[in-house]
Design a protein around this motif. Structure first.
Motif, PDB file in Angstrom:
ATOM      1  N   VAL A 158       0.849  -1.193   0.000  1.00 43.43           N
ATOM      2  CA  VAL A 158       0.000   0.000   0.000  1.00 43.43           C
ATOM      3  C   VAL A 158       0.883   1.241   0.000  1.00 43.43           C
ATOM      4  N   ASN A 159       0.617   2.143  -0.940  1.00 44.80           N
ATOM      5  CA  ASN A 159       1.385   3.387  -1.035  1.00 44.80           C
ATOM      6  C   ASN A 159       2.882   3.098  -1.106  1.00 44.80           C
ATOM      7  N   ALA A 160       3.230   2.048  -1.804  1.00 40.20           N
ATOM      8  CA  ALA A 160       4.617   1.631  -1.957  1.00 40.20           C
ATOM      9  C   ALA A 160       4.742   0.899  -3.290  1.00 40.20           C
ATOM     10  N   ALA A 161       5.984   0.724  -3.746  1.00 39.86           N
ATOM     11  CA  ALA A 161       6.208   0.006  -4.997  1.00 39.86           C
ATOM     12  C   ALA A 161       5.706  -1.429  -4.873  1.00 39.86           C
ATOM     13  N   CYS A 162       5.037  -1.880  -5.907  1.00 37.62           N
ATOM     14  CA  CYS A 162       4.496  -3.235  -5.938  1.00 37.62           C
ATOM     15  C   CYS A 162       5.367  -4.087  -6.860  1.00 37.62           C
ATOM     16  N   PRO A 163       5.927  -5.188  -6.381  1.00 41.78           N
ATOM     17  CA  PRO A 163       6.784  -6.013  -7.232  1.00 41.78           C
ATOM     18  C   PRO A 163       5.989  -6.706  -8.328  1.00 41.78           C
ATOM     19  N   PRO A 164       6.650  -7.130  -9.405  1.00 41.65           N
ATOM     20  CA  PRO A 164       5.948  -7.855 -10.470  1.00 41.65           C
ATOM     21  C   PRO A 164       5.225  -9.083  -9.909  1.00 41.65           C
ATOM     22  N   GLY A 165       3.968  -9.212 -10.311  1.00 43.96           N
ATOM     23  CA  GLY A 165       3.175 -10.333  -9.835  1.00 43.96           C
ATOM     24  C   GLY A 165       2.610 -10.151  -8.444  1.00 43.96           C
ATOM     25  N   PRO A 325      -9.693 -16.413  -5.598  1.00 41.97           N
ATOM     26  CA  PRO A 325      -8.931 -15.908  -6.750  1.00 41.97           C
ATOM     27  C   PRO A 325      -8.882 -14.379  -6.756  1.00 41.97           C
ATOM     28  N   VAL A 326      -7.685 -13.830  -6.771  1.00 43.51           N
ATOM     29  CA  VAL A 326      -7.472 -12.384  -6.825  1.00 43.51           C
ATOM     30  C   VAL A 326      -6.444 -12.111  -7.913  1.00 43.51           C
ATOM     31  N   ALA A 327      -6.795 -11.253  -8.853  1.00 49.58           N
ATOM     32  CA  ALA A 327      -5.857 -10.926  -9.927  1.00 49.58           C
ATOM     33  C   ALA A 327      -4.724 -10.065  -9.378  1.00 49.58           C
ATOM     34  N   PRO A 328      -3.481 -10.424  -9.665  1.00 47.08           N
ATOM     35  CA  PRO A 328      -2.373  -9.594  -9.193  1.00 47.08           C
ATOM     36  C   PRO A 328      -2.306  -8.280  -9.965  1.00 47.08           C
ATOM     37  N   GLY A 329      -1.529  -7.349  -9.438  1.00 47.10           N
ATOM     38  CA  GLY A 329      -1.344  -6.076 -10.121  1.00 47.10           C
ATOM     39  C   GLY A 329      -1.495  -4.897  -9.178  1.00 47.10           C
ATOM     40  N   LEU A 330      -1.216  -3.721  -9.711  1.00 45.59           N
ATOM     41  CA  LEU A 330      -1.300  -2.477  -8.955  1.00 45.59           C
ATOM     42  C   LEU A 330      -2.644  -1.816  -9.235  1.00 45.59           C
ATOM     43  N   ARG A 331      -3.388  -1.496  -8.196  1.00 45.41           N
ATOM     44  CA  ARG A 331      -4.687  -0.854  -8.333  1.00 45.41           C
ATOM     45  C   ARG A 331      -4.592   0.597  -7.869  1.00 45.41           C
TER      46      ARG A 331
END
Length: 349
Positions: A158-165, A325-331
């Motif tokens: 949250v409010n930080a860089a999200c790694p791939p996947g 099931p939750v799709a990965p990614g940055l929202r």
């Protein structure tokens, strides 16, 4: 299998038990247990009736028994390097509020920018068998100063860089800037300048992009290039002399990259006899109330809805823990325009 009756306390005369909840809802103890733990299949009306009865009676489940039944600790970890708390405290408030309704506690660890402290806190969380981890940062383009090892638990950023996947939530900086500048254009402002923070922040680029897009969609041209500097009142104060020396070409509105810049700018304009909002409308960003409400006039600004970020991060983490099931990614979640007097419109709060 642990029997649901373990959720009872020894002294039923002084504490509401799951049997009381079951009787009040007109269901079996097993059904009440499933409803309260969000497990098993049943009619939504039945689950709601049990949960309503539990709230009405003030039922509090026994934490140890819940853990035995579900093989979960019903705790989440919150790891942050924002020790000042400007961003993390609202995130933690939203997370905790959402989890409290579900009987889940939050274990907060602040690590500053110390990898050794981060490692110790991660080990403590693993020892406590937390079910999942929220990682909260001070800016959307930076990770915490530690590479997370395999933890055997889901992680949400949250409010930080999200790694791939990975799974992440950040404010929609560009969309918020677009909304703010569009708001100014609808109020009849035509020369909308932009003053913002250091160029090495991703938020600066995103907010500038939103400013430019809003100008273009409203048929307006930028009166000058965006002025980038520090996230400070001092920088906001100093930009006034750069923006308003030419009386014929000065802006009639300024969208600022944060509330501190906006407050400094307003102070300089007021000292120079330029009226806000009569001559110049000003909008900030962050809705840091210690600045926004104390500014004169009170500052129109964008609230990053950090509590909402914390709430959504927590709910997503629970879904991951439950194997949904939750799709990965940055929202990128919407921000909220808070209208006060500095933009010349009627206040929304």
């Amino acid at each position: 299998m642990v029997d649901a009756s373990l959720l009872e306390t020894a002294d039923e005369r002084t504490r509401v038990t799951i049997r009381h909840v079951a009787e009040a809802a007109g269901v079996s103890v097993a059904t009440a247990s499933k409803a309260l733990n969000e497990r098993g299949r049943m009619m939504p009306e039945t689950r709601q009736r049990v949960q309503d009865a539990a709230r009405r009676l003030g039922f509090r489940p026994n934490a140890m028994a819940r853990a035995l039944i579900s093989q979960r600790s019903f705790t989440l970890g919150l790891l942050t390097n924002d020790t000042y708390g400007r961003f993390t405290l609202p995130i933690a408030a939203g997370l905790s509020a959402a989890m409290a309704d579900r009987g889940v506690s939050v274990f907060l660890c602040a690590i500053e920018d110390d990898p050794a402290r981060a490692k110790l806190n991660l080990e403590a969380m693993e020892d406590k068998r937390v079910d999942g981890l929220v990682v909260a940062g001070k800016r959307v383009d930076r990770a915490l100063p530690i590479e997370l090892p395999p933890l055997g638990m889901p992680v949400v950023h949250v409010n930080a860089a999200c790694p791939p996947g990975g799974f992440g939530f950040v404010p929609d900086d560009e969309g918020a800037a677009f909304e703010a500048v569009t708001h100014l254009a609808r109020l009849g402002r035509r020369r909308i300048a932009h003053v913002t923070g250091p160029r090495d922040f991703a938020a600066v680029s995103l907010r500038e992009a939103g400013w430019r897009r809003a100008l273009e969609e409203n048929g307006l041209a930028p009166p000058n290039e965006a002025l980038a500097g520090q996230w400070s009142e001092g920088f906001g104060f100093d930009t006034a002399s750069r923006l308003f020396t030419d009386a014929e070409n000065r802006p009639d509105a300024v969208f600022c990259g944060n509330d501190q810049i906006a407050r400094g700018l307003i102070d300089a304009l007021t000292a120079g006899g330029i009226r806000v909002p009569d001559d110049v409308a000003v909008v900030g960003f962050d809705n840091w109330e210690i600045f926004a409400q104390a500014t004169r006039p009170p500052l129109t600004t964008l609230d990053m809805e950090l509590k909402g970020l914390g709430r959504e991060a927590g709910l997503t983490l629970l879904d991951l823990i439950d194997g949904k099931p939750v799709a990965p990614g940055l929202r990128r979640l919407p921000c909220r325009l808070v209208v006060r007097r500095s933009c010349g419109a009627s206040e929304t709060q």
